[in-house]
Design a protein around this motif. Structure first.
Motif, PDB file in Angstrom:
ATOM      1  N   ALA A  54     -67.290 -17.573  -2.597  1.00  0.00           N
ATOM      2  CA  ALA A  54     -65.898 -16.750  -1.732  1.00  0.00           C
ATOM      3  C   ALA A  54     -65.817 -17.888  -1.797  1.00  0.00           C
ATOM      4  CB  ALA A  54     -66.290 -16.759  -0.757  1.00  0.00           C
ATOM      5  N   GLU A  55     -64.879 -18.827  -2.517  1.00  0.00           N
ATOM      6  CA  GLU A  55     -64.003 -19.341  -3.452  1.00  0.00           C
ATOM      7  C   GLU A  55     -62.810 -19.282  -4.091  1.00  0.00           C
ATOM      8  OE1 GLU A  55     -65.670 -23.175  -4.594  1.00  0.00           O
ATOM      9  OE2 GLU A  55     -66.519 -23.241  -3.219  1.00  0.00           O
ATOM     10  N   THR A  56     -62.900 -18.199  -3.518  1.00  0.00           N
ATOM     11  CA  THR A  56     -61.528 -17.087  -4.546  1.00  0.00           C
ATOM     12  C   THR A  56     -59.968 -17.146  -4.750  1.00  0.00           C
ATOM     13  OG1 THR A  56     -61.736 -15.666  -2.849  1.00  0.00           O
ATOM     14  CG2 THR A  56     -63.105 -15.600  -4.190  1.00  0.00           C
ATOM     15  N   LEU A  57     -59.715 -18.284  -3.661  1.00  0.00           N
ATOM     16  CA  LEU A  57     -58.312 -18.760  -3.605  1.00  0.00           C
ATOM     17  C   LEU A  57     -57.635 -18.583  -5.365  1.00  0.00           C
ATOM     18  CD1 LEU A  57     -55.557 -18.310  -1.733  1.00  0.00           C
ATOM     19  CD2 LEU A  57     -56.024 -20.965  -1.900  1.00  0.00           C
ATOM     20  N   GLY A  58     -56.721 -17.485  -5.172  1.00  0.00           N
ATOM     21  CA  GLY A  58     -55.999 -17.860  -6.801  1.00  0.00           C
ATOM     22  C   GLY A  58     -57.154 -17.000  -7.365  1.00  0.00           C
ATOM     23  N   VAL A  59     -57.867 -16.859  -7.545  1.00  0.00           N
ATOM     24  CA  VAL A  59     -58.365 -16.204  -8.248  1.00  0.00           C
ATOM     25  C   VAL A  59     -58.145 -13.972  -8.788  1.00  0.00           C
ATOM     26  CG1 VAL A  59     -60.892 -15.114  -8.984  1.00  0.00           C
ATOM     27  CG2 VAL A  59     -60.269 -17.100  -8.433  1.00  0.00           C
ATOM     28  N   PHE A  60     -57.828 -13.018 -10.062  1.00  0.00           N
ATOM     29  CA  PHE A  60     -57.073 -12.026  -9.279  1.00  0.00           C
ATOM     30  C   PHE A  60     -58.195 -11.106  -9.079  1.00  0.00           C
ATOM     31  CE2 PHE A  60     -56.235  -8.297 -11.971  1.00  0.00           C
ATOM     32  CZ  PHE A  60     -55.131  -7.756 -11.310  1.00  0.00           C
ATOM     33  N   GLN A  61     -57.679 -10.275  -7.739  1.00  0.00           N
ATOM     34  CA  GLN A  61     -57.996  -9.787  -7.282  1.00  0.00           C
ATOM     35  C   GLN A  61     -59.292  -9.736  -5.574  1.00  0.00           C
ATOM     36  OE1 GLN A  61     -58.183  -5.576  -8.140  1.00  0.00           O
ATOM     37  NE2 GLN A  61     -56.307  -6.367  -7.560  1.00  0.00           N
ATOM     38  N   LEU A  62     -59.480 -11.090  -6.069  1.00  0.00           N
ATOM     39  CA  LEU A  62     -60.104 -11.586  -4.626  1.00  0.00           C
ATOM     40  C   LEU A  62     -60.574 -12.517  -4.068  1.00  0.00           C
ATOM     41  CD1 LEU A  62     -63.812 -11.862  -7.980  1.00  0.00           C
ATOM     42  CD2 LEU A  62     -62.662  -9.745  -7.194  1.00  0.00           C
ATOM     43  N   GLU A  63     -59.425 -12.160  -3.820  1.00  0.00           N
ATOM     44  CA  GLU A  63     -58.336 -13.563  -2.976  1.00  0.00           C
ATOM     45  C   GLU A  63     -58.831 -12.763  -1.042  1.00  0.00           C
ATOM     46  OE1 GLU A  63     -54.930 -16.390  -4.276  1.00  0.00           O
ATOM     47  OE2 GLU A  63     -54.399 -14.191  -4.525  1.00  0.00           O
ATOM     48  N   SER A  64     -58.670 -12.141  -0.712  1.00  0.00           N
ATOM     49  CA  SER A  64     -58.847 -11.037   0.560  1.00  0.00           C
ATOM     50  C   SER A  64     -59.930 -11.472   1.095  1.00  0.00           C
ATOM     51  CB  SER A  64     -58.280 -10.136   0.023  1.00  0.00           C
ATOM     52  OG  SER A  64     -59.887  -8.968  -0.187  1.00  0.00           O
ATOM     53  N   GLU A  65     -59.695 -12.046   2.227  1.00  0.00           N
ATOM     54  CA  GLU A  65     -60.784 -11.875   3.448  1.00  0.00           C
ATOM     55  C   GLU A  65     -62.187 -10.816   3.133  1.00  0.00           C
ATOM     56  OE1 GLU A  65     -61.207 -14.759   5.237  1.00  0.00           O
ATOM     57  OE2 GLU A  65     -59.677 -15.511   4.334  1.00  0.00           O
ATOM     58  N   GLY A  66     -61.906  -9.894   3.176  1.00  0.00           N
ATOM     59  CA  GLY A  66     -62.734  -9.037   3.021  1.00  0.00           C
ATOM     60  C   GLY A  66     -63.842  -8.724   1.637  1.00  0.00           C
ATOM     61  N   MET A  67     -62.747  -9.437   0.130  1.00  0.00           N
ATOM     62  CA  MET A  67     -63.087  -9.677  -0.572  1.00  0.00           C
ATOM     63  C   MET A  67     -63.990 -11.108  -0.916  1.00  0.00           C
ATOM     64  SD  MET A  67     -63.463  -7.795  -3.769  1.00  0.00           S
ATOM     65  CE  MET A  67     -61.944  -6.929  -4.908  1.00  0.00           C
ATOM     66  N   LYS A  68     -63.534 -11.864   0.196  1.00  0.00           N
ATOM     67  CA  LYS A  68     -64.690 -12.914   0.374  1.00  0.00           C
ATOM     68  C   LYS A  68     -65.826 -12.708   0.683  1.00  0.00           C
ATOM     69  CE  LYS A  68     -60.895 -16.491  -0.091  1.00  0.00           C
ATOM     70  NZ  LYS A  68     -60.300 -17.340   1.392  1.00  0.00           N
ATOM     71  N   ARG A  69     -65.892 -11.877   1.868  1.00  0.00           N
ATOM     72  CA  ARG A  69     -67.281 -11.040   2.629  1.00  0.00           C
ATOM     73  C   ARG A  69     -67.912 -10.717   1.530  1.00  0.00           C
ATOM     74  NH1 ARG A  69     -64.019 -10.904   6.729  1.00  0.00           N
ATOM     75  NH2 ARG A  69     -63.610  -8.457   6.056  1.00  0.00           N
ATOM     76  N   VAL A  70     -67.385  -9.889   0.307  1.00  0.00           N
ATOM     77  CA  VAL A  70     -68.435  -8.747  -1.174  1.00  0.00           C
ATOM     78  C   VAL A  70     -69.067 -10.290  -1.780  1.00  0.00           C
ATOM     79  CG1 VAL A  70     -68.531  -7.428  -1.889  1.00  0.00           C
ATOM     80  CG2 VAL A  70     -66.978  -6.870   0.251  1.00  0.00           C
ATOM     81  N   CYS A  71     -67.999 -11.219  -1.988  1.00  0.00           N
ATOM     82  CA  CYS A  71     -68.952 -12.192  -3.251  1.00  0.00           C
ATOM     83  C   CYS A  71     -69.904 -12.690  -2.551  1.00  0.00           C
ATOM     84  CB  CYS A  71     -67.370 -13.303  -3.179  1.00  0.00           C
ATOM     85  SG  CYS A  71     -66.380 -12.051  -4.492  1.00  0.00           S
ATOM     86  N   ILE A  72     -70.003 -13.118  -1.114  1.00  0.00           N
ATOM     87  CA  ILE A  72     -71.135 -14.468   0.109  1.00  0.00           C
ATOM     88  C   ILE A  72     -72.438 -13.014  -0.404  1.00  0.00           C
ATOM     89  CG2 ILE A  72     -71.649 -14.519   1.951  1.00  0.00           C
ATOM     90  CD1 ILE A  72     -69.173 -16.250   2.265  1.00  0.00           C
TER      91      ILE A  72
END
Length: 602
Positions: A54-72
């Motif tokens: 979930a190291e997604t800061l600066g990644v298009f479409q995947l920056e939000s906290e919700g997206m980070k949780r889903v990525c994990i």
């Protein structure tokens, strides 16, 4: 447009495309001359590992906290996962994300109402993610032509209730003609109907997913070049710039201040660091920057302030430009401190202007044939003391929008956190109208009148992560307005107000507007912080559940650093590192419990 038979097309401009081009240019300039982003492999392990953390800061479409949780939870391992995630992470389809994840990881089996659905839906683990899948189901099971399937998609997608029964019957009749039982055909139609209403078209999701993957690939494999491009793209957006600089620092990348002898136009890679671009300095136009760089290229590095002013001149760069260069620290490597340089600026510009006039009039200098006039004839710097740290930081804030050489709250940041204050950055994850506490420096105060001619106050409060407006409404004005004094540190409680910015679209990279409606404000005495406790030697954490592992992974991505963190999981020991911040311990306790966290060296 469509009704009269013309083609309707939407064109969406993305800042990310500019960032990707700038990063690619920087990669070609610094490491790989023939780099081509269009030819990168779509199975890069470093990229998927980074997304899974979930190291997604600066990644298009995947920056939000919700997206980070889903990525994990998802741990994407192929491009198709990212494409599906882009399509599913919206109101409606989000309900099917847990099924997608559980089937991907073997915790649940895919189910298909009919064998013909498997080749259509196998790619997305039996879940219909895309409009094209609905169209293919109509074609392969009900015998629709592609034109008829597209009409079905439109009817479902636009929820044309009067037409849905007609197309349901056509679908059932078509399935019957292909030997599919009527009841099963009805079940299949009921299965695809909600997906068609919410579904993305795959071409759109694939384009977004590919850009998401490309930006993640750049961050994972070329972080220096990617972050220099990211920072250049937001050089006028202070909050986002601070966020990217902080993320770069967590990855071990230093961001150097501007330097008149080293900076380029934009942020640029210098060795294993990133250097501020001169165009990021407020008050300096791009023409002045280009004039400085051209003269540096032609005549070599500038020796001092007087050499800079004489060679660049006063037409290409006026007094405001030189003053901004001095205040931001771009002349720090040259002789003299910032106070001395500001003091000597008028003399330097006067000499430069006189020499420019002489050249225009064709007059030869007395020393025209000598390479360097006698030093005694040059203006000299007066022996003035360097400005205070706080004054220099104020100048950096004025000219760069951020603090570069330090932060006025650095020595009290941990003490402020112990008050229970939430960082400005983390407020974006709080709910609208929730009770919040913040702490920071008052950087601006403005008193104004409401439409009813009652007094109110708007103050800007800044901590180490960003700034936010705090509003004192008329009812509290008389009691609280006297406590708002510029350059004072305060602790504020109030209600968070979150509003989407006017004109922002769902696909825009525009954060919502935030402010705090103030209920109370208390001063914070810097002198009360007598000492800073030593950094922790490390932490040992006993992990007892899968959910804790996911939460810890997210925490480590947010608080990366070099302090040891030892995880004890079912008798196994896993070693990681985190930031040396006491707030990390609070997060560890919140995740695993007080009895399962202890401080100590590994």
């Amino acid at each position: 447009v469509e009704r009269i038979g013309l083609l309707k097309m939407d064109f969406l401009g993305l800042r990310n495309l500019t960032v990707m081009k700038a990063a690619s240019d920087e990669i070609r300039r610094t490491v790989t001359p023939d780099f081509d982003l269009a030819k990168i492999a779509d199975d890069d392990k470093k990229t998927y590992d980074m997304l899974s953390r979930a190291e997604t800061l600066g990644v298009f479409q995947l920056e939000s906290e919700g997206m980070k949780r889903v990525c994990i939870d998802l741990k994407p391992s192929r491009l198709e996962d990212i494409i599906a995630l882009v399509a599913l992470y919206r109101p409606g389809p989000m309900d099917w994300i847990p099924d997608y994840i559980n089937i991907k990881h073997g915790r649940k089996k895919p189910t298909y109402l009919h064998p013909k659905l498997e080749p259509i839906l196998a790619e997305t683990y039996s879940i219909a993610c895309y409009q094209e899948q609905v169209m293919q189901i109509a074609r392969d099971l009900a015998g629709f032509s592609m034109g008829q399937a597209d009409e079905l998609r439109k009817v479902m997608g636009k929820k044309q209730k009067d037409k849905i029964p007609v197309y349901r019957q056509k679908f059932i009749d078509g399935c019957a003609a292909n030997g599919i039982d009527t009841k099963l055909a009805e079940d299949i139609f009921a299965f695809v109907e909600p997906f068609a209403g919410y579904g993305f078209n795959k071409s759109h999701a694939a384009a977004y997913g590919w850009i998401a993957y490309q930006t993640a690939f750049l961050k994972a494999n070329y972080p220096l070049q990617y972050f220099s491009a990211l920072m250049s793209s937001v050089r006028d957006k202070t909050d986002k710039l601070v966020e990217y600089i902080d993320e770069a620092k967590k990855m071990g990348i230093a961001v150097l201040p501007p330097d008149v002898n080293a900076s380029l136009v934009n942020f640029a890679v210098v060795g294993d660091q990133i250097r501020f671009g001169l165009a990021a300095v407020k008050g300096i136009g791009e023409n002045a920057v280009l004039a400085i760089l051209e003269e540096r290229e032609r005549g070599g590095p500038f020796a001092d302030l007087f050499d800079l002013a004489q060679r660049v001149g006063v037409k290409a760069a006026n007094r405001k430009v030189y003053e901004a260069l001095i205040k931001c620290g771009a002349l720090d490597p040259l002789p003299g401190n910032r106070a001395q340089l500001l003091d000597a600026l008028d003399a330097a510009l006067e000499v430069a202007a006189r020499e420019a006039r002489d050249r225009e009039m064709g007059q030869a200098s007395l020393f025209g044939l000598v390479e360097d006039p006698h030093p005694a004839l040059k203006p000299s710097l007066r022996p003035l003391p360097a400005p205070s740290t706080m004054e220099q930081l104020a100048w950096e804030k004025e000219t760069l929008g951020i603090f570069v050489s330090g932060h006025p709250l650095a020595d009290v940041a941990e003490a402020l956190a112990r008050t229970g204050a939430v960082s400005v950055r983390d407020l974006r994850n709080a709910e609208d109208d929730s009770q919040v506490k913040i702490a920071g420096l008052i950087t601006a105060v403005r008193r104004t009148m409401t439409k009813a001619q009652s007094q109110m106050l708007i103050a800007t409060v800044e901590d180490t992560t960003g700034a936010i407006e705090c509003v004192v409404f008329p009812k509290q004005y008389a009691d609280l307005q006297g406590r708002f004094i510029e350059d004072q540190i305060v602790v504020i409680t109030g209600r968070l107000r979150l509003r989407e910015r006017r004109g922002a679209q769902a696909s825009d990279d525009i954060p919502p507007d935030l402010n705090v409606s103030v209920n109370d404000v208390q001063p914070f005495d810097r002198n009360s912080v007598r000492h800073t406790p030593p950094p922790p030697a490390g932490w040992h954490v006993t992990v007892t559940s899968r959910e804790q592992i996911d939460d810890l992974a997210l925490m480590m991505s947010e608080w990366s650093g070099t302090t040891p963190l030892v995880l004890h999981i079912n008798g196994a020991t896993i070693r990681r590192t985190v930031a040396a911040d006491r707030r990390v311990r609070d997060r560890l306790v919140a995740i695993c419990g007080e009895d399962y966290v202890r401080e100590g060296a590994p």
